[in-house]
Design a protein around this motif. Sequence first.
Motif, mmCIF file in Angstrom:
data_model
loop_
_atom_site.group_PDB
_atom_site.id
_atom_site.type_symbol
_atom_site.label_atom_id
_atom_site.label_comp_id
_atom_site.label_asym_id
_atom_site.label_seq_id
_atom_site.Cartn_x
_atom_site.Cartn_y
_atom_site.Cartn_z
ATOM 1 N N LYS A 78 23.958 6.019 28.416
ATOM 2 C CA LYS A 78 24.524 7.174 28.216
ATOM 3 C C LYS A 78 24.939 7.940 29.628
ATOM 4 C CE LYS A 78 23.948 6.864 23.879
ATOM 5 N NZ LYS A 78 24.874 6.719 22.843
ATOM 6 N N LYS A 79 25.696 8.936 29.514
ATOM 7 C CA LYS A 79 26.138 9.825 30.769
ATOM 8 C C LYS A 79 25.105 10.223 31.550
ATOM 9 C CE LYS A 79 29.363 13.302 32.166
ATOM 10 N NZ LYS A 79 30.155 12.655 33.163
ATOM 11 N N PHE A 103 31.913 6.716 32.296
ATOM 12 C CA PHE A 103 31.866 8.171 31.721
ATOM 13 C C PHE A 103 32.293 9.315 32.821
ATOM 14 C CE2 PHE A 103 28.114 6.206 29.851
ATOM 15 C CZ PHE A 103 28.580 5.977 28.445
ATOM 16 N N ILE A 106 28.444 8.664 36.681
ATOM 17 C CA ILE A 106 27.130 9.094 36.449
ATOM 18 C C ILE A 106 26.524 8.714 37.780
ATOM 19 C CG2 ILE A 106 27.435 8.303 33.919
ATOM 20 C CD1 ILE A 106 26.106 5.810 34.805
#
Length: 235
Positions: A78-79, A103, A106
């Motif tokens: 995930k980010k 994203f 990050i």
Amino acid sequence: MKIKSHRGKYEVIFKQNIKDTIEPKDNNFFIVDREIKKTQPSLFKGIKNVIYITAKEDNKNLEYSSLIISSLIKKNIKKNCILIAVGGGITQDITCFIASTLFRGIGWYFIPTTLLAQADSCIGSKSSINFKGIKNLLGNFYPPKKIFCCSDFLKTLPTQQIKSGLGEILHFLFIGNSKLLRTFIADYNNLLILDSNINRYIKECLSIKKRTIEKDEFDTGSRQINNFGHTFGHA
């Protein structure tokens, strides 16, 4: 040591123990040179988010990076996660490229395991990958949030890699007109077998490089003195 960059300050932290460089948190994803698995087989035991890569020049490209990104997505990155590169300059370049684009960017950390990476490439923000056979054509300035240096990683390096790192150290001592230059030359044979305080010279190199990259982070002027010897070497 703290370095100023366009993305804020980042830090080089020196560790005594290799295991102290690893932060096995759920949101940390490790991109690791496969050679580290051979030399430190228990280092990532019990850590789930690890991707081993073959860190060679032929793999420093978009195609290989996309395979790693696919693996990260399968692992549900995930980010708000952190990428952690463990290896030398090629692992650094690939991880930085992925971190800066995934994203839309990050965070990432770097654990340099070669003398060349610890004494030079770990700071400076600059990373790049090859494209259609052209070296370092794609890249950016995207520094890691943290860098963990541990000289114990160097003990498993072949002599040729130690020599490459010592050559880079010598190059910075010349650039910085360092007081350690004559000491380094006298200490060279001991340094070849790492029977000396190598961290003394690594820290000196990073201090010299810090002065140039903080003045000219984007490599448009005074930072180019760091290319001393490199232009000829690449040719």
